[in-house]
Scaffold this motif. Structure first.
Motif, PDB file in Angstrom:
ATOM      1  N   GLU A 162      18.554  63.486  67.933  1.00 22.92           N
ATOM      2  CA  GLU A 162      18.343  63.809  66.520  1.00 22.92           C
ATOM      3  C   GLU A 162      18.579  62.574  65.663  1.00 22.92           C
ATOM      4  O   GLU A 162      19.491  61.800  65.902  1.00 22.92           O
ATOM      5  CB  GLU A 162      19.313  64.917  66.118  1.00 22.92           C
ATOM      6  CG  GLU A 162      18.997  65.538  64.793  1.00 22.92           C
ATOM      7  CD  GLU A 162      19.859  66.750  64.526  1.00 22.92           C
ATOM      8  OE1 GLU A 162      20.305  66.896  63.392  1.00 22.92           O
ATOM      9  OE2 GLU A 162      20.081  67.516  65.475  1.00 22.92           O
ATOM     10  N   GLY A 163      17.741  62.402  64.672  1.00 18.38           N
ATOM     11  CA  GLY A 163      17.864  61.267  63.777  1.00 18.38           C
ATOM     12  C   GLY A 163      17.120  60.029  64.253  1.00 18.38           C
ATOM     13  O   GLY A 163      17.233  58.969  63.638  1.00 18.38           O
ATOM     14  N   THR A 164      16.355  60.138  65.336  1.00 17.06           N
ATOM     15  CA  THR A 164      15.594  59.000  65.838  1.00 17.06           C
ATOM     16  C   THR A 164      14.477  58.655  64.858  1.00 17.06           C
ATOM     17  O   THR A 164      13.733  59.532  64.425  1.00 17.06           O
ATOM     18  CB  THR A 164      14.988  59.323  67.219  1.00 17.06           C
ATOM     19  OG1 THR A 164      16.035  59.658  68.121  1.00 17.06           O
ATOM     20  CG2 THR A 164      14.219  58.141  67.763  1.00 17.06           C
ATOM     21  N   ASP A 165      14.364  57.385  64.523  1.00 13.47           N
ATOM     22  CA  ASP A 165      13.285  56.928  63.645  1.00 13.47           C
ATOM     23  C   ASP A 165      12.096  56.567  64.529  1.00 13.47           C
ATOM     24  O   ASP A 165      12.130  55.590  65.260  1.00 13.47           O
ATOM     25  CB  ASP A 165      13.743  55.723  62.834  1.00 13.47           C
ATOM     26  CG  ASP A 165      12.652  55.194  61.923  1.00 13.47           C
ATOM     27  OD1 ASP A 165      11.777  55.985  61.522  1.00 13.47           O
ATOM     28  OD2 ASP A 165      12.678  53.994  61.626  1.00 13.47           O
ATOM     29  N   PHE A 166      11.031  57.362  64.456  1.00 14.92           N
ATOM     30  CA  PHE A 166       9.891  57.161  65.344  1.00 14.92           C
ATOM     31  C   PHE A 166       8.911  56.123  64.825  1.00 14.92           C
ATOM     32  O   PHE A 166       8.255  55.469  65.618  1.00 14.92           O
ATOM     33  CB  PHE A 166       9.183  58.492  65.604  1.00 14.92           C
ATOM     34  CG  PHE A 166       9.968  59.393  66.503  1.00 14.92           C
ATOM     35  CD1 PHE A 166       9.972  59.190  67.854  1.00 14.92           C
ATOM     36  CD2 PHE A 166      10.723  60.421  65.985  1.00 14.92           C
ATOM     37  CE1 PHE A 166      10.704  59.993  68.695  1.00 14.92           C
ATOM     38  CE2 PHE A 166      11.457  61.242  66.809  1.00 14.92           C
ATOM     39  CZ  PHE A 166      11.450  61.034  68.174  1.00 14.92           C
ATOM     40  N   GLY A 167       8.788  55.979  63.540  1.00 16.13           N
ATOM     41  CA  GLY A 167       7.901  54.960  62.991  1.00 16.13           C
ATOM     42  C   GLY A 167       6.477  55.096  63.510  1.00 16.13           C
ATOM     43  O   GLY A 167       5.806  56.091  63.295  1.00 16.13           O
ATOM     44  N   TRP A 168       6.019  54.095  64.238  1.00 22.94           N
ATOM     45  CA  TRP A 168       4.654  54.026  64.758  1.00 22.94           C
ATOM     46  C   TRP A 168       4.537  54.581  66.172  1.00 22.94           C
ATOM     47  O   TRP A 168       3.590  54.251  66.902  1.00 22.94           O
ATOM     48  CB  TRP A 168       4.192  52.573  64.753  1.00 22.94           C
ATOM     49  CG  TRP A 168       3.981  52.025  63.396  1.00 22.94           C
ATOM     50  CD1 TRP A 168       4.946  51.608  62.518  1.00 22.94           C
ATOM     51  CD2 TRP A 168       2.740  51.844  62.735  1.00 22.94           C
ATOM     52  NE1 TRP A 168       4.381  51.170  61.357  1.00 22.94           N
ATOM     53  CE2 TRP A 168       3.007  51.298  61.466  1.00 22.94           C
ATOM     54  CE3 TRP A 168       1.421  52.082  63.097  1.00 22.94           C
ATOM     55  CZ2 TRP A 168       2.014  51.004  60.566  1.00 22.94           C
ATOM     56  CZ3 TRP A 168       0.433  51.768  62.189  1.00 22.94           C
ATOM     57  CH2 TRP A 168       0.737  51.243  60.943  1.00 22.94           C
ATOM     58  N   PHE A 169       5.458  55.410  66.602  1.00 22.15           N
ATOM     59  CA  PHE A 169       5.537  55.899  67.979  1.00 22.15           C
ATOM     60  C   PHE A 169       4.208  56.463  68.480  1.00 22.15           C
ATOM     61  O   PHE A 169       3.702  56.052  69.526  1.00 22.15           O
ATOM     62  CB  PHE A 169       6.649  56.953  68.071  1.00 22.15           C
ATOM     63  CG  PHE A 169       6.887  57.498  69.443  1.00 22.15           C
ATOM     64  CD1 PHE A 169       7.505  56.729  70.405  1.00 22.15           C
ATOM     65  CD2 PHE A 169       6.516  58.790  69.766  1.00 22.15           C
ATOM     66  CE1 PHE A 169       7.743  57.229  71.662  1.00 22.15           C
ATOM     67  CE2 PHE A 169       6.756  59.306  71.016  1.00 22.15           C
ATOM     68  CZ  PHE A 169       7.366  58.518  71.973  1.00 22.15           C
ATOM     69  N   ASN A 170       3.633  57.408  67.759  1.00 24.93           N
ATOM     70  CA  ASN A 170       2.379  58.032  68.196  1.00 24.93           C
ATOM     71  C   ASN A 170       1.247  57.012  68.263  1.00 24.93           C
ATOM     72  O   ASN A 170       0.433  57.044  69.184  1.00 24.93           O
ATOM     73  CB  ASN A 170       1.997  59.170  67.257  1.00 24.93           C
ATOM     74  CG  ASN A 170       2.840  60.396  67.469  1.00 24.93           C
ATOM     75  OD1 ASN A 170       3.996  60.313  67.858  1.00 24.93           O
ATOM     76  ND2 ASN A 170       2.269  61.547  67.201  1.00 24.93           N
ATOM     77  N   TYR A 171       1.185  56.128  67.283  1.00 21.31           N
ATOM     78  CA  TYR A 171       0.093  55.167  67.225  1.00 21.31           C
ATOM     79  C   TYR A 171       0.213  54.102  68.317  1.00 21.31           C
ATOM     80  O   TYR A 171      -0.794  53.655  68.862  1.00 21.31           O
ATOM     81  CB  TYR A 171       0.026  54.530  65.842  1.00 21.31           C
ATOM     82  CG  TYR A 171      -0.167  55.563  64.763  1.00 21.31           C
ATOM     83  CD1 TYR A 171      -1.336  56.314  64.674  1.00 21.31           C
ATOM     84  CD2 TYR A 171       0.841  55.823  63.848  1.00 21.31           C
ATOM     85  CE1 TYR A 171      -1.504  57.285  63.704  1.00 21.31           C
ATOM     86  CE2 TYR A 171       0.676  56.787  62.868  1.00 21.31           C
ATOM     87  CZ  TYR A 171      -0.494  57.514  62.809  1.00 21.31           C
ATOM     88  OH  TYR A 171      -0.660  58.475  61.848  1.00 21.31           O
ATOM     89  N   VAL A 172       1.431  53.709  68.617  1.00 21.27           N
ATOM     90  CA  VAL A 172       1.640  52.746  69.702  1.00 21.27           C
ATOM     91  C   VAL A 172       1.207  53.370  71.025  1.00 21.27           C
ATOM     92  O   VAL A 172       0.512  52.731  71.826  1.00 21.27           O
ATOM     93  CB  VAL A 172       3.115  52.285  69.758  1.00 21.27           C
ATOM     94  CG1 VAL A 172       3.403  51.507  71.024  1.00 21.27           C
ATOM     95  CG2 VAL A 172       3.452  51.451  68.539  1.00 21.27           C
ATOM     96  N   ASN A 173       1.588  54.616  71.257  1.00 23.24           N
ATOM     97  CA  ASN A 173       1.203  55.278  72.501  1.00 23.24           C
ATOM     98  C   ASN A 173      -0.301  55.521  72.560  1.00 23.24           C
ATOM     99  O   ASN A 173      -0.908  55.438  73.634  1.00 23.24           O
ATOM    100  CB  ASN A 173       1.972  56.577  72.668  1.00 23.24           C
ATOM    101  CG  ASN A 173       3.430  56.326  72.963  1.00 23.24           C
ATOM    102  OD1 ASN A 173       3.805  55.273  73.468  1.00 23.24           O
ATOM    103  ND2 ASN A 173       4.271  57.280  72.640  1.00 23.24           N
ATOM    104  N   ALA A 174      -0.909  55.816  71.427  1.00 21.80           N
ATOM    105  CA  ALA A 174      -2.366  55.980  71.403  1.00 21.80           C
ATOM    106  C   ALA A 174      -3.054  54.654  71.713  1.00 21.80           C
ATOM    107  O   ALA A 174      -4.031  54.618  72.480  1.00 21.80           O
ATOM    108  CB  ALA A 174      -2.811  56.517  70.046  1.00 21.80           C
TER     109      ALA A 174
END
Length: 146
Positions: A30-42
């Motif tokens: 909890e509290g993790t800052d994901f930022g560009w997580f989805n876009y990096v994985n894409a």
């Protein structure tokens, strides 16, 4: 050389990377800052689909399935590597490590922790089903558009 199989593999693995990212988000602390997580994985999905899956397309149905499974496994490995390095750099900027070797070793420790966090049934089942779709679809694209 650009081919239809490379494009299909890149786009499908890009979509799978984004879907898996959404499945992984609730598993992190909890509290993790994901930022560009989805876009990096894409983007990693685009890269792996183009280079790994697309380059080996057109060899048949069963090799296509194996190709999809291999590409998905490579996506997981690259994703763990990229995000573990990012976390190590974040911690290194806070002076958490005594030297460079400790920081490099921490990459593997962080990757193993992340790997254990995301090794859940929904994530793995989605990855396998996606791989079983992507591999034959890429093989079909290679046969249809030579």
């Amino acid at each position: 050389m650009p081919t239809a199989a490379r494009l299909v593999a890149a786009l499908l693995l890009c979509a799978l990377g984004y879907i898996l990212s959404d499945l992984i988000r609730p598993l992190m602390p909890e509290g993790t800052d994901f930022g560009w997580f989805n876009y990096v994985n894409a983007f990693l999905g685009l890269f792996v689909g183009w280079t790994v899956i697309g380059s080996r397309a057109g060899r048949g149905f069963v090799p296509g399935i194996n190709n999809g499974l291999t590409g998905t496994a490579v996506l997981f490995i690259y994703g763990l590597g990229v995000h573990s390095c990012a976390e190590m750099f974040r911690l290194a900027m806070r002076n958490r490590y005594d030297g460079p070797m400790e920081a490099i070793t921490a990459i593997f420790l962080i990757a193993s922790e992340y790997g254990l966090m995301i090794a859940t049934a929904p994530v793995l089942i989605t990855a396998v089903i996606g791989a079983l779709i992507i591999g034959p679809a890429t093989d079909l694209a290679a046969k249809m558009w030579r």
